[in-house]
Design an enzyme around this catalytic site. Structure first.
Site, PDB file in Angstrom:
ATOM      1  CB  VAL A 165       6.494  -1.768  -0.009  1.00 46.38           C
ATOM      2  CG1 VAL A 165       6.322  -1.393  -1.317  1.00 46.38           C
ATOM      3  CG2 VAL A 165       6.218  -3.288   0.338  1.00 46.38           C
TER       4      VAL A 165
ATOM      5  CB  VAL B 210      -0.029 -10.474  -8.516  1.00 46.02           C
ATOM      6  CG1 VAL B 210       0.254 -12.136  -8.592  1.00 46.02           C
ATOM      7  CG2 VAL B 210      -1.457 -10.530  -8.204  1.00 46.02           C
TER       8      VAL B 210
ATOM      9  N   GLY C 223       4.967  -9.314  -6.359  1.00 44.19           N
ATOM     10  CA  GLY C 223       5.950  -8.325  -5.787  1.00 44.19           C
ATOM     11  C   GLY C 223       6.667  -7.830  -6.988  1.00 44.19           C
TER      12      GLY C 223
ATOM     13  CD  GLU D  99       2.348 -10.052   8.354  1.00 44.45           C
ATOM     14  OE1 GLU D  99       2.148  -9.368   9.625  1.00 44.45           O
ATOM     15  OE2 GLU D  99       2.974  -9.541   7.569  1.00 44.45           O
TER      16      GLU D  99
ATOM     17  CG  ASP E 120      -0.972 -13.451   0.285  1.00 43.48           C
ATOM     18  OD1 ASP E 120      -0.804 -12.022   0.522  1.00 43.48           O
ATOM     19  OD2 ASP E 120      -0.239 -14.041  -0.548  1.00 43.48           O
TER      20      ASP E 120
ATOM     21  CE  LYS F 193       0.488 -12.077  -3.134  1.00 37.38           C
ATOM     22  NZ  LYS F 193       1.598 -12.885  -2.499  1.00 37.38           N
TER      23      LYS F 193
ATOM     24  N   GLY G  90       9.530  -8.643  -0.649  1.00 39.02           N
ATOM     25  CA  GLY G  90      10.615  -8.062  -0.296  1.00 39.02           C
ATOM     26  C   GLY G  90      10.623  -6.420  -0.548  1.00 39.02           C
TER      27      GLY G  90
HETATM   28  N1  LIG Z   1       6.307  -6.481   1.913  1.00 42.32           N
HETATM   29  C1  LIG Z   1       6.249  -7.275   0.678  1.00 42.32           C
HETATM   30  O1  LIG Z   1       7.013  -7.714   0.371  1.00 42.32           O
HETATM   31  C2  LIG Z   1       5.165  -7.043  -0.166  1.00 42.32           C
HETATM   32  C3  LIG Z   1       4.908  -7.396  -1.426  1.00 42.32           C
HETATM   33  C4  LIG Z   1       3.946  -7.224  -2.438  1.00 42.32           C
HETATM   34  C5  LIG Z   1       3.019  -6.348  -1.949  1.00 42.32           C
HETATM   35  N2  LIG Z   1       2.942  -5.994  -0.481  1.00 42.32           N
HETATM   36  C6  LIG Z   1       1.899  -4.977  -0.352  1.00 42.32           C
HETATM   37  O2  LIG Z   1       2.443  -3.617   0.152  1.00 42.32           O
HETATM   38  C7  LIG Z   1       1.522  -2.910   1.103  1.00 42.32           C
HETATM   39  C8  LIG Z   1       2.495  -2.638   2.266  1.00 42.32           C
HETATM   40  O3  LIG Z   1       3.075  -3.593   2.693  1.00 42.32           O
HETATM   41  P1  LIG Z   1       4.493  -3.611   3.662  1.00 42.32           P
HETATM   42  O4  LIG Z   1       4.935  -4.928   3.730  1.00 42.32           O
HETATM   43  O5  LIG Z   1       5.137  -2.211   3.395  1.00 42.32           O
HETATM   44  O6  LIG Z   1       3.576  -3.367   5.096  1.00 42.32           O
HETATM   45  P2  LIG Z   1       4.453  -2.587   6.386  1.00 42.32           P
HETATM   46  O7  LIG Z   1       5.614  -2.804   6.427  1.00 42.32           O
HETATM   47  O8  LIG Z   1       3.293  -2.929   7.290  1.00 42.32           O
HETATM   48  O9  LIG Z   1       3.891  -1.092   6.237  1.00 42.32           O
HETATM   49  C9  LIG Z   1       2.661  -0.568   6.278  1.00 42.32           C
HETATM   50  C10 LIG Z   1       2.707   0.968   6.691  1.00 42.32           C
HETATM   51  O10 LIG Z   1       1.637   1.476   6.704  1.00 42.32           O
HETATM   52  C11 LIG Z   1       1.109   2.173   7.852  1.00 42.32           C
HETATM   53  N3  LIG Z   1      -0.021   2.215   8.132  1.00 42.32           N
HETATM   54  C12 LIG Z   1      -0.743   0.946   7.997  1.00 42.32           C
HETATM   55  N4  LIG Z   1      -2.108   0.981   8.320  1.00 42.32           N
HETATM   56  C13 LIG Z   1      -2.393   2.533   8.649  1.00 42.32           C
HETATM   57  C14 LIG Z   1      -3.392   3.487   8.932  1.00 42.32           C
HETATM   58  N5  LIG Z   1      -4.623   2.915   8.805  1.00 42.32           N
HETATM   59  N6  LIG Z   1      -3.051   4.637   8.883  1.00 42.32           N
HETATM   60  C15 LIG Z   1      -1.833   5.077   8.680  1.00 42.32           C
HETATM   61  N7  LIG Z   1      -0.705   4.279   8.454  1.00 42.32           N
HETATM   62  C16 LIG Z   1      -1.059   3.108   8.391  1.00 42.32           C
HETATM   63  C17 LIG Z   1       2.030   1.398   9.003  1.00 42.32           C
HETATM   64  O11 LIG Z   1       2.423   1.975  10.170  1.00 42.32           O
HETATM   65  P3  LIG Z   1       2.667   1.174  11.506  1.00 42.32           P
HETATM   66  O12 LIG Z   1       4.096   1.115  11.333  1.00 42.32           O
HETATM   67  O13 LIG Z   1       2.326   2.095  12.657  1.00 42.32           O
HETATM   68  O14 LIG Z   1       2.031  -0.100  11.449  1.00 42.32           O
HETATM   69  C18 LIG Z   1       3.471   1.135   8.192  1.00 42.32           C
HETATM   70  O15 LIG Z   1       4.326   2.268   8.264  1.00 42.32           O
HETATM   71  C19 LIG Z   1       0.590  -4.087   1.518  1.00 42.32           C
HETATM   72  O16 LIG Z   1      -0.638  -3.900   0.757  1.00 42.32           O
HETATM   73  C20 LIG Z   1       1.046  -5.353   1.323  1.00 42.32           C
HETATM   74  O17 LIG Z   1       0.195  -6.517   0.882  1.00 42.32           O
HETATM   75  C21 LIG Z   1       3.946  -6.061   0.258  1.00 42.32           C
END
Ligand SMILES: NC(=O)c1ccc[n+]([C@@H]2O[C@H](COP(=O)([O-])OP(=O)(O)OC[C@H]3O[C@@H](n4cnc5c(N)ncnc54)[C@H](OP(=O)(O)O)[C@@H]3O)[C@@H](O)[C@H]2O)c1
Length: 381
Positions: free
Chosen positions: A31, A146, A148, A203, A214, A218, A315
């Protein structure tokens, strides 16, 4: 007392005075990198990305996703570079409670508004963080937490606040919907789960999705906004979809139904009946029409009737749209409607259609024995 006085004097910076609102991204993953791309592509006036924070940040800075990031942006793996900077808005896209909660608290206390997509943070700590944001006169928005890219939070917060919403029902986990809607066509659970993991929908450890944790986070966020009921997420009962088999869809079809992971919350007097479980859904219901990673939420109001929200629940880019929309709202000083919320007890007991599938030895009298047990338990057939 002294601290409180200085807190209320802080004022969230907006673009209305013609100035630029400076933005930091915490997390450059799916994201976070999409938000950077949307900002670079759309070039919204008065909003400037100035910092990106991530652990092992060089890896991120040299990635293909970093190509859209302006050269002026400071990349850092030291959170103090953000907290002590002149950044106005912190956009948190890392996920989880720890260490995120502490950093968000520090950002709010430093007079920075926060935009987050983090459902766990908002479900478990949202009320306390909102109070902190109010204390420091800054914003805390979480429209992407919630569904996305579906504006269900803003839609309920603004568009439905004039109604008395009494029931929420919906599909808020795209992974489960992908799995169940593919099983509808005969595929088995293990195969579809493996496909979902390969496509990045699930995952490596799928428990948070398939076991309902999850979705219940929400559901609690939506209950706070729409039902004005504060629920303890751990008190909401969940049932895994892992026990559903392809054959169950054949029997469901005989009942003119299909099966979906449904998150449901309903106000009954002083209680809220709330549950996340695989449920029978009539084929005529809009919930049965949602396939793949699509999300759908139906809000039922006393005055306005049913309102349906639907679209891409996950996404990078759909979620980035919700994040950037919050960011623009903060930058323009938009106020969200706030109404009183009451803590409510939760019960998982619902009157809902069920079907029972028995696997039994083919022996004389077995059906009569089953009937007898069912009638003793007051189950009708
Ligand atoms: N993906 C979706 O479709 C979606 C939809 C709605 C909401 N969300 C929410 O959006 C947020 C991000 O999701 P995402 O899918 O983008 O996750 P992601 O791809 O895992 O990205 C998270 C990023 O944060 C970094 N990170 C995590 N913990 C950290 C820490 N303690 N210190 C420094 N950097 C840290 C990670 O680094 P590394 O690369 O080293 O792990 C990664 O680059 C989450 O809260 C998720 O629930 C996601």
């Amino acid at each position: 007392m002294k601290q409180k006085k200085s807190a209320v004097q802080t004022k969230a910076k907006t673009t209305t005075a013609g100035s630029t609102v400076k933005v930091a991204l915490l997390g450059f993953g799916t994201v976070g990198s999409s938000v950077a791309r949307v900002l670079a592509t759309s070039k919204f006036p008065g909003v400037q990305l100035t910092h990106i924070f991530n652990r092992s940040v060089e890896r991120k800075r040299s990635s293909a996703a970093a190509k859209s990031v302006p050269a002026s942006v400071v990349w850092t793996e030291n959170i103090d570079d953000i907290l002590k900077s002149d950044v106005d808005v912190v956009v948190e896209l890392m996920g989880g409670l720890n260490p995120v909660e502490g950093w968000i608290r520090k950002a709010l206390a430093a007079g920075k508004s926060v935009v987050t997509a983090n459902k766990q943070l908002i479900a478990y700590r949202g009320t306390g963080l909102a109070k902190l944001a109010a204390q420091y006169n800054v914003h805390l928005l979480h429209g992407a937490a919630v569904a996305g890219g579906v504006p269900v939070i803003t839609g309920m917060q603004q568009g439905l606040c004039g109604d008395q919403v009494t029931r929420l029902s919906g599909i808020v986990n795209g992974t489960c919907n992908y799995i169940l809607s593919r099983m509808e066509t005969g595929a088995d659970y293990a195969t579809v789960l493996a496909d979902a993991q390969q496509l990045g929908y699930a995952e490596a450890n799928p428990s948070a999705d398939v076991d309902g944790y999850d979705a219940r986070a929400k559901l609690c966020i939506l209950s706070r906004i729409a039902l004005r009921a504060e629920l303890d997420p751990d008190a909401v009962s969940t049932q895994s979809i892992a026990a559903v088999e392809a054959i169950d869809f054949s029997y469901a079809k005989e009942l003119n139904c299909t099966i979906r992971q449904i998150s449901r919350a309903q106000v009954e007097g002083t209680l809220v009946h709330a549950r996340v479980a695989p449920m029978l859904v009539p084929l005529s219901s809009p919930l049965a029409w949602s396939h793949g990673t699509q999300n759908m939420v139906v809000a039922s109001g006393r005055f306005g009737g049913d309102v349906v929200f639907s679209g891409h629940g996950a996404g990078g880019e759909p979620t980035a749209v919700a994040v950037v929309s919050d960011l623009l709202a903060v930058a323009q000083g938009c106020k969200t409607v706030q109404l009183p919320v009451r803590r409510r007890s939760v019960t998982g007991e619902f009157l809902a259609p069920h079907y029972l599938r028995f696997v039994v030895d083919d022996k004389p009298g077995i059906v009569a024995a089953m009937y007898s047990v069912c009638s003793r338990l007051i189950v009708s057939s």
